[in-house]
Design an enzyme around this catalytic site. Structure first.
Site, PDB file in Angstrom:
ATOM      1  N   LEU A 235      66.895  50.981  54.078  1.00  0.00           N
ATOM      2  CA  LEU A 235      66.627  52.253  53.411  1.00  0.00           C
ATOM      3  C   LEU A 235      67.896  52.690  52.689  1.00  0.00           C
ATOM      4  CD1 LEU A 235      64.486  54.467  55.805  1.00  0.00           C
ATOM      5  CD2 LEU A 235      63.928  53.679  53.511  1.00  0.00           C
ATOM      6  N   HIS A 236      68.085  52.195  51.474  1.00  0.00           N
ATOM      7  CA  HIS A 236      69.335  52.445  50.758  1.00  0.00           C
ATOM      8  C   HIS A 236      69.507  53.922  50.393  1.00  0.00           C
ATOM      9  CE1 HIS A 236      69.759  48.114  50.383  1.00  0.00           C
ATOM     10  NE2 HIS A 236      68.575  48.035  49.816  1.00  0.00           N
ATOM     11  N   ASP A 237      68.584  54.444  49.592  1.00  0.00           N
ATOM     12  CA  ASP A 237      68.806  55.746  48.968  1.00  0.00           C
ATOM     13  C   ASP A 237      68.854  56.924  49.940  1.00  0.00           C
ATOM     14  OD1 ASP A 237      68.977  54.490  46.526  1.00  0.00           O
ATOM     15  OD2 ASP A 237      66.889  54.862  45.980  1.00  0.00           O
TER      16      ASP A 237
END
Length: 305
Positions: A235-237
């Site tokens: 879950l980058h953002d």
């Protein structure tokens, strides 16, 4: 007092969860959401942002912006986000976008802001760069620039480059040259936010809300990362939103960051210098308490409608 932010994005599956997290966080005052192409084209990312704001029952203006980087064209990532940008999950349509283009909206907000505004970028940096490059004096109204961008060891779109940095490295270079500290949640950090089936099952147990259900459905649709052993998808953002809300979940260090603008295999590579020979221009998020991160997201998603 809540931190005033402008959230610039290209939804995108992980952008979708970041938007929901921001709208669910009373620590933040989301003044506007600005949208570029990137993960998919602007004709898809803009309706996605509008749909997510409507799903959350929020009243936040959403402005469309750049449909191409400063040079060249965006290359979409349909293999991650599917053709509709949300992993194939269909949301009810939102209202029309707010008038005006993103760069103009960013400048207007900064001019009238009673206190400095934090610029949060979770897509290609084109809209933010256009706003600041065309009216540099507005930089005095910026508190921080916080980005999901870059990678220090390896990339995820090329061997050298992370997707957002690669999509518009010239725009990223403009932000690094503003004189403001840039906070980086790069791949080395965001890869620690691994959404495993067990963590998503915990989310599903938290309630029946439509936003929680959408967050789970969207994330389940993201293919597991072969780069990370197939155990889940990172879950980058949402990491940048979580840092604003709960900085105690992270460790960080100052450094100098630059980006490679040359054509060739290193284009978009972000370079990290901790030697002290160049002045620090960045704060680099280093480690994440992943269990508490996922607990935060679950609780916030469950608080939405």
């Amino acid at each position: 007092m809540p931190i005033p932010i402008i959230l610039d994005c290209d939804p995108g599956t992980d952008d979708a969860l970041a938007i929901l997290l921001a709208l669910a966080s009373p620590e933040l005052n989301v003044l506007a959401i600005t949208v570029a192409g990137g993960n998919v084209g602007l004709e898809i990312t803009l309706p996605n942002a509008l749909a997510l704001v409507a799903l959350a029952g929020a009243r936040v203006p959403v402005h469309g912006g750049a449909d191409n980087p400063l040079l060249g064209e965006f290359l979409p990532a349909h293999h991650i986000h599917a053709d509709n940008g949300l992993g194939g999950v269909i949301l009810p349509p939102g209202p029309p976008p707010a008038p005006g283009i993103a760069a103009d909206a960013i400048r207007d907000i900064l001019r009238g802001a009673p206190e400095p505004v934090t610029l949060v970028g979770i897509g290609p940096a084109t809209n933010l760069a256009l706003a600041l490059a065309t009216e540099p004096s507005l930089a005095v109204h910026v508190r921080d620039i916080v980005l999901m961008s870059g990678g220090w060891v390896r990339g995820n779109i090329t061997p050298a480059a992370e997707f957002n940095a690669y999509s518009d490295p010239e725009a990223l270079a403009i932000l690094l040259g503003t004189g403001h500290r840039v906070v980086f949640a790069a791949l080395d950090l965001t890869d620690q936010a691994l959404a495993t089936p067990a963590r998503l099952a915990v989310w599903r147990s938290l309630g029946p809300g439509r936003c929680l259900r959408a967050a789970c459905d969207i994330q389940v649709a993201v293919p597991p990362s072969a780069r990370l052993g197939g155990q889940g998808a990172p879950l980058h953002d949402p990491c940048v939103i979580a840092w604003l809300v709960r900085p105690d979940l992270f460790t960080a260090f100052p450094a100098h960051v630059s980006v490679d603008l040359a054509a060739g295999p290193d284009r978009g590579r972000t370079r990290l210098d901790r030697s002290g020979r160049t002045a620090d221009n960045a704060l680099v998020l280093d480690t994440l308490d992943a269990d508490r991160f996922f607990a935060l997201l679950g609780d916030r998603f469950a608080s939405l409608p």
